[in-house]
Design an enzyme around this catalytic site. Structure first.
Site, PDB file in Angstrom:
ATOM      1  N   LEU A  57      -9.671 -10.614  -5.055  1.00 39.13           N
ATOM      2  CA  LEU A  57      -8.661 -11.606  -4.687  1.00 39.13           C
ATOM      3  C   LEU A  57      -8.358 -11.568  -3.195  1.00 39.13           C
ATOM      4  CD1 LEU A  57      -6.444 -13.686  -5.338  1.00 39.13           C
ATOM      5  CD2 LEU A  57      -4.953 -11.784  -5.957  1.00 39.13           C
ATOM      6  N   GLU A 101      -8.355 -11.211   0.791  1.00 41.09           N
ATOM      7  CA  GLU A 101      -9.271 -11.521   1.884  1.00 41.09           C
ATOM      8  C   GLU A 101      -8.675 -11.006   3.189  1.00 41.09           C
ATOM      9  OE1 GLU A 101      -9.988 -15.711   1.791  1.00 41.09           O
ATOM     10  OE2 GLU A 101     -10.902 -15.663  -0.216  1.00 41.09           O
ATOM     11  N   HIS A 143       8.997  22.222  -0.539  1.00 32.65           N
ATOM     12  CA  HIS A 143       7.897  23.189  -0.540  1.00 32.65           C
ATOM     13  C   HIS A 143       7.522  23.653   0.863  1.00 32.65           C
ATOM     14  CE1 HIS A 143       7.317  22.014  -4.717  1.00 32.65           C
ATOM     15  NE2 HIS A 143       6.393  22.950  -4.847  1.00 32.65           N
ATOM     16  N   GLU A 183       0.079  -4.784  -6.215  1.00 34.96           N
ATOM     17  CA  GLU A 183       0.839  -5.721  -7.053  1.00 34.96           C
ATOM     18  C   GLU A 183       1.955  -6.406  -6.276  1.00 34.96           C
ATOM     19  OE1 GLU A 183       0.396  -6.831 -10.117  1.00 34.96           O
ATOM     20  OE2 GLU A 183      -1.348  -5.591 -10.585  1.00 34.96           O
TER      21      GLU A 183
END
Length: 395
Positions: free
Chosen positions: A138, A140, A353, A378
């Site tokens: 889809l 481009e 961390h 999406e």
């Protein structure tokens, strides 16, 4: 809602009547997928094609893969709410193979639900059963968020159609059996230019893979080049009614796709909170577990609050769709909230961390690179905001 020792809220409350389904799926992940993932050489390596194929087919046999599709197509007739819960479970599992157990970017496409009976039998049924994979072409170079400002063209000829153009950022193009290609179509003076979707076998003459793009998370994307790709009339998804109507055919799948991404993001965020909580309890500094310090608590509580809110929003939006109450702004808001929440949750967990989480090969280092894409796929966060703003009357 209380938080458990593992760092997640009790799931059965949110899962309602689908708790047994989710438990069964999580058992499948622990029993079969975790051992397979442990044998993969690198955390962020794309699983080999044969392993992905095995996971798809095994999951389909158990009724999880593409569960939202009808039983006669090989699915399980699941409502969207159940599908959302499974994607959430896959994300929170932390298992690199879990997403492949559910139809994702290489699985069945809702576009093909609008296909002709021949297209459904020839393409959709094998996709639902995990026997075939596809890619979607889809985007481009100058048509991404504005996805239908396309320059790839489809022109009629006496034998059908001729396609020319260039697609970019196509996932799974190197391993797909078919490509779903969306083009601009000149419908003549009496009708404006529309968009038409075609189903194209990857070995079709004139269709070839161009540039390879290496993604941050290790998964590549590709350029597809179309040079006089000649297709028969029956290659149009939906047949005659699909000519110039790709946008309309895709509309009913947009909200579902966004809610599935939202669910996966919520799961990833929940997994990140769990990792941060476990480390905060075990890591000591200045003679105390670092979880006793207020700044660490602020990170974890903020993420926990955002994740729980996002989960409720996603589930409520899915339930409304199951009831037939279509409201695109609900899915847009859920996807926006979940993707941004996941980015923040992973970032905070990595901060907790410290250097340990930053080192290549640590699960959070991989998630930090992987989750960043979620605010783009999406529809970008900016596009989701435009949809919600219009629904609020801000034209």
């Amino acid at each position: 809602m209380s938080i458990t020792a593992s760092g997640a809220a009790p799931s059965s409350i949110l899962e309602g009547g689908h708790a047994d389904l989710v438990d069964s799926f999580e058992s499948f992940i622990r029993r079969e997928l975790v051992p397979l993932a442990a044998d993969m050489p690198e955390t962020d390596a794309l699983p080999p094609a044969d392993l992905r194929s095995y996971v798809r087919k095994r999951s389909a046999a158990l009724g999880f893969y593409a569960g939202e599709y009808p039983e006669e197509l090989g699915g399980s007739d699941m409502p969207l709410t159940a599908v959302v819960l499974l994607h959430h479970a896959a994300g929170r599992s932390g298992c690199a193979l879990a997403p492949y157990a559910l139809g994702g970017s290489d699985g069945p496409s809702p576009l093909l639900r609008n296909g002709t009976q021949e297209q459904i039998e020839r393409y959709l049924v094998p996709l639902v059963r995990g026997e075939m994979t596809r890619c979607l072409a889809l985007t481009e170079p100058h048509a991404g968020s504005d996805a239908f400002r396309l320059t790839t063209t489809a022109v009629r000829d006496p034998d059908g159609w001729v396609l020319n153009g260039r697609k970019t950022f196509v996932s799974n193009a190197d391993r797909a059996d078919i490509s779903l290609i969306v083009t601009a179509t000149d419908l003549g003076d009496d009708r404006p230019t529309g968009s038409t979707a075609f189903v194209v076998p990857m070995e079709q003459p004139g269709l070839r893979i161009g540039q390879r793009y290496e993604g941050m998370s290790g998964e590549p994307m590709f350029e597809l080049l179309l040079d006089d790709v000649r297709l028969p009339p029956d290659a149009v998804i939906g047949g005659d009614r699909g000519v110039g109507a790709a946008t309309a055919l895709a509309i009913d799948s947009l909200s579902r796709g966004r809610l599935i991404v939202a669910a996966m993001c919520n799961g990833i965020a929940e997994h990140a909170v769990r990792l941060g909580l476990e480390y905060a309890r075990s890591r000591t500094a200045f003679g105390e577990p670092i979880g006793t310090y207020q700044h660490i608590q602020e990170h974890l509580v903020s993420s926990h609050a955002e994740v729980e809110s996002s989960k409720l929003l996603t589930l409520a939006s899915a339930q409304l769709l199951d009831l037939g109450r279509e409201a695109p702004e609900n899915a847009a808001l859920a996807k926006l909230t979940a993707s941004e929440t996941a980015v923040r949750a992973v970032d905070r967990a990595l901060q907790i961390h410290g250097a340990t989480g930053w080192v290549r090969g640590h699960p959070l280092e991989f998630l930090y690179r992987h989750v960043r894409m979620m605010t783009i796929i999406e529809g970008t966060s900016e596009v989701q905001k435009v949809i919600v703003a219009k629904a609020m009357g801000l034209h």
